[in-house]
Design a protein around this motif. Structure first.
Motif, PDB file in Angstrom:
ATOM      1  N   ASP A 188       9.345  12.265   5.813  1.00 66.29           N
ATOM      2  CA  ASP A 188       9.045  11.359   6.909  1.00 66.29           C
ATOM      3  C   ASP A 188       7.538  11.189   7.077  1.00 66.29           C
ATOM      4  OD1 ASP A 188       9.413   9.704   9.066  1.00 66.29           O
ATOM      5  OD2 ASP A 188      10.063  11.267  10.456  1.00 66.29           O
ATOM      6  N   ALA A 189       7.145  10.118   7.704  1.00 61.13           N
ATOM      7  CA  ALA A 189       5.726   9.882   7.974  1.00 61.13           C
ATOM      8  C   ALA A 189       5.345  10.571   9.281  1.00 61.13           C
ATOM      9  CB  ALA A 189       5.434   8.389   8.059  1.00 61.13           C
ATOM     10  N   ARG A 190       4.364  11.466   9.198  1.00 56.85           N
ATOM     11  CA  ARG A 190       3.850  12.073  10.429  1.00 56.85           C
ATOM     12  C   ARG A 190       3.102  11.042  11.248  1.00 56.85           C
ATOM     13  NH1 ARG A 190       2.913  17.659   7.632  1.00 56.85           N
ATOM     14  NH2 ARG A 190       1.309  16.589   6.420  1.00 56.85           N
ATOM     15  N   GLY A 191       2.593  10.036  10.574  1.00 58.44           N
ATOM     16  CA  GLY A 191       1.889   8.980  11.272  1.00 58.44           C
ATOM     17  C   GLY A 191       1.260   8.002  10.313  1.00 58.44           C
ATOM     18  N   VAL A 192       0.898   6.847  10.852  1.00 57.72           N
ATOM     19  CA  VAL A 192       0.127   5.855  10.108  1.00 57.72           C
ATOM     20  C   VAL A 192      -1.333   6.150  10.419  1.00 57.72           C
ATOM     21  CG1 VAL A 192      -0.294   3.402   9.712  1.00 57.72           C
ATOM     22  CG2 VAL A 192       1.992   4.186  10.371  1.00 57.72           C
ATOM     23  N   THR A 193      -2.066   6.648   9.443  1.00 54.37           N
ATOM     24  CA  THR A 193      -3.428   7.103   9.700  1.00 54.37           C
ATOM     25  C   THR A 193      -4.458   5.988   9.613  1.00 54.37           C
ATOM     26  OG1 THR A 193      -3.714   7.752   7.385  1.00 54.37           O
ATOM     27  CG2 THR A 193      -2.886   9.423   8.902  1.00 54.37           C
ATOM     28  N   ALA A 194      -4.087   4.869   8.962  1.00 48.56           N
ATOM     29  CA  ALA A 194      -5.009   3.732   8.880  1.00 48.56           C
ATOM     30  C   ALA A 194      -4.208   2.469   8.600  1.00 48.56           C
ATOM     31  CB  ALA A 194      -6.054   3.944   7.784  1.00 48.56           C
ATOM     32  N   HIS A 203      -2.768  -3.439   4.642  1.00 49.93           N
ATOM     33  CA  HIS A 203      -2.952  -2.194   3.905  1.00 49.93           C
ATOM     34  C   HIS A 203      -2.726  -1.039   4.871  1.00 49.93           C
ATOM     35  CE1 HIS A 203      -4.824  -4.555   0.662  1.00 49.93           C
ATOM     36  NE2 HIS A 203      -5.515  -5.165   1.617  1.00 49.93           N
ATOM     37  N   LEU A 204      -1.878  -0.092   4.480  1.00 47.79           N
ATOM     38  CA  LEU A 204      -1.556   1.047   5.341  1.00 47.79           C
ATOM     39  C   LEU A 204      -1.801   2.352   4.591  1.00 47.79           C
ATOM     40  CD1 LEU A 204       1.958  -0.058   6.700  1.00 47.79           C
ATOM     41  CD2 LEU A 204      -0.286  -0.673   7.610  1.00 47.79           C
ATOM     42  N   VAL A 205      -2.119   3.399   5.349  1.00 48.41           N
ATOM     43  CA  VAL A 205      -2.175   4.762   4.820  1.00 48.41           C
ATOM     44  C   VAL A 205      -1.259   5.618   5.675  1.00 48.41           C
ATOM     45  CG1 VAL A 205      -3.613   6.755   4.297  1.00 48.41           C
ATOM     46  CG2 VAL A 205      -4.559   4.442   4.043  1.00 48.41           C
ATOM     47  N   LEU A 206      -0.350   6.347   5.026  1.00 50.05           N
ATOM     48  CA  LEU A 206       0.603   7.199   5.729  1.00 50.05           C
ATOM     49  C   LEU A 206       0.404   8.656   5.348  1.00 50.05           C
ATOM     50  CD1 LEU A 206       1.958   4.375   6.089  1.00 50.05           C
ATOM     51  CD2 LEU A 206       4.161   5.498   5.751  1.00 50.05           C
ATOM     52  N   ASP A 207       0.626   9.534   6.311  1.00 50.40           N
ATOM     53  CA  ASP A 207       0.600  10.984   6.107  1.00 50.40           C
ATOM     54  C   ASP A 207       2.045  11.467   6.181  1.00 50.40           C
ATOM     55  OD1 ASP A 207      -0.114  13.698   6.040  1.00 50.40           O
ATOM     56  OD2 ASP A 207      -0.254  13.772   8.219  1.00 50.40           O
ATOM     57  N   HIS A 208       2.533  12.137   5.129  1.00 44.52           N
ATOM     58  CA  HIS A 208       3.939  12.508   5.048  1.00 44.52           C
ATOM     59  C   HIS A 208       4.158  13.995   5.307  1.00 44.52           C
ATOM     60  CE1 HIS A 208       5.418   8.637   3.404  1.00 44.52           C
ATOM     61  NE2 HIS A 208       4.197   8.548   2.918  1.00 44.52           N
ATOM     62  N   THR A 209       5.345  14.295   5.787  1.00 45.53           N
ATOM     63  CA  THR A 209       5.677  15.688   6.116  1.00 45.53           C
ATOM     64  C   THR A 209       5.712  16.576   4.883  1.00 45.53           C
ATOM     65  OG1 THR A 209       8.040  15.158   5.983  1.00 45.53           O
ATOM     66  CG2 THR A 209       7.012  15.047   8.155  1.00 45.53           C
ATOM     67  N   GLY A 210       5.916  15.999   3.719  1.00 48.24           N
ATOM     68  CA  GLY A 210       5.925  16.790   2.494  1.00 48.24           C
ATOM     69  C   GLY A 210       4.539  17.189   2.017  1.00 48.24           C
TER      70      GLY A 210
END
Length: 294
Positions: free
Chosen positions: A186-192, A202-209
């Motif tokens: 899962d995505a912890r959040g959209v960081t950018a 353009h998106l950057v995601l931080d994932h729980t993995g």
């Protein structure tokens, strides 16, 4: 299973209606649309009945497939679930998080099955790749590029009001997320989030993995540049999502199989309404960040 179709646009005509007509386990009872003339034309073309009242169709079936704009889909999905109908839904599940939550709550309260049609998840090659990469794990980063030419080519969806309003983020964004989330977590959040040309984002995601991912999404790409690429990088090296030349009808037939299985007492499908809601939440978070940049 007796099933009806809600919607009469190009996607309903080229994908949903042919799949419902061809599936051996489904009795395609009828169609309802917001335009009576279009409803009759589609019903006649696919050998089924035109309904002028949505609730009358819901009363005659055990399930519905929905091919409508996300806000309209969410409202009708709630009504259908409360009428006891299983749901074959399209992406995105809803246009807002509250709408999506309402669908999930209605599904749970009614005890009906739900499947959201994320195309790649119902294509054997891509689904097998997703399952394999999720089991492998240890991914460091990922890149998803989903470029469409809906607004720059001759697509039948070019005049779609909701696509004009919501853009690539909400149209092809769900496809990219449906591949990335089961592999990276899962995505912890959209960081950018940043806008690009036309409706490109353009998106950057931080994932729980532990991995990060970047997404480039567009419906305004030059036709020669259109296509989808997902690249994973990690300890195992680099791997790419396999291409599929299969059209939407075979994938929709498999989505209908999944709905029948879930409705028959099987486990909920991984792409159920709850997963559709999670995708909607991520899209909404990205939309908020993008609105702050504009």
């Amino acid at each position: 299973m007796r099933i009806g179709l809600l919607g009469t646009g190009p996607w309903a005509d080229m994908a949903h209606a042919p799949a419902l007509r061809r599936h051996d386990g489904l009795d395609f009872v009828g169609v309802w649309g917001r335009r009576p003339d279009a409803t009759k034309e589609l019903a006649d073309r696919h050998g089924t009945r035109a309904y002028d009242d949505a609730d009358a169709l819901l009363a005659d079936v055990e399930a519905v497939a929905v091919a409508l704009p996300p806000a309209v889909q969410a409202e009708l999905a709630v009504r259908a679930a409360r009428a006891g109908c299983h749901l074959l839904l399209d992406k995105p599940l809803a246009a807002t998080v509250p709408q999506g939550r309402a669908v999930v709550e209605a599904v749970r309260a009614a005890g009906v099955a739900s499947v959201v049609f994320f195309t790649a998840r119902f294509q054997p090659g891509t689904e097998a790749w997703i399952t394999e990469q999720a089991a492998r794990g240890d991914w460091f980063t990922a890149r998803a590029q989903w470029l469409g030419a809906v607004f720059s080519g001759d697509s039948p969806f070019a005049d779609s009001p909701w696509r004009r309003e919501k853009g690539a983020l909400w149209d092809v964004g769900p496809h990219a997320l449906s591949v990335l989330l089961p592999v990276l977590g899962d995505a912890r959040g959209v960081t950018a989030a940043a806008p690009g040309p036309g409706d490109t984002v353009h998106l950057v995601l931080d994932h729980t993995g532990g991995a990060s991912s970047t997404l480039t999404l567009s419906l305004t790409a030059p036709p020669a540049a259109a296509g989808a690429t997902v690249e994973l990088c990690g300890r195992a090296g680099v791997t790419l999502l396999p291409e599929s030349a299969e059209g939407p009808v075979p994938a929709l037939l498999r989505a209908a199989d999944a709905l029948l299985s879930a409705a028959g007492g099987g486990h909920p499908h991984a792409c159920d309404a709850a997963f559709g809601l999670r995708v909607t939440e991520i899209l909404a978070e990205a939309e908020t960040l993008l609105s702050d940049r504009r």
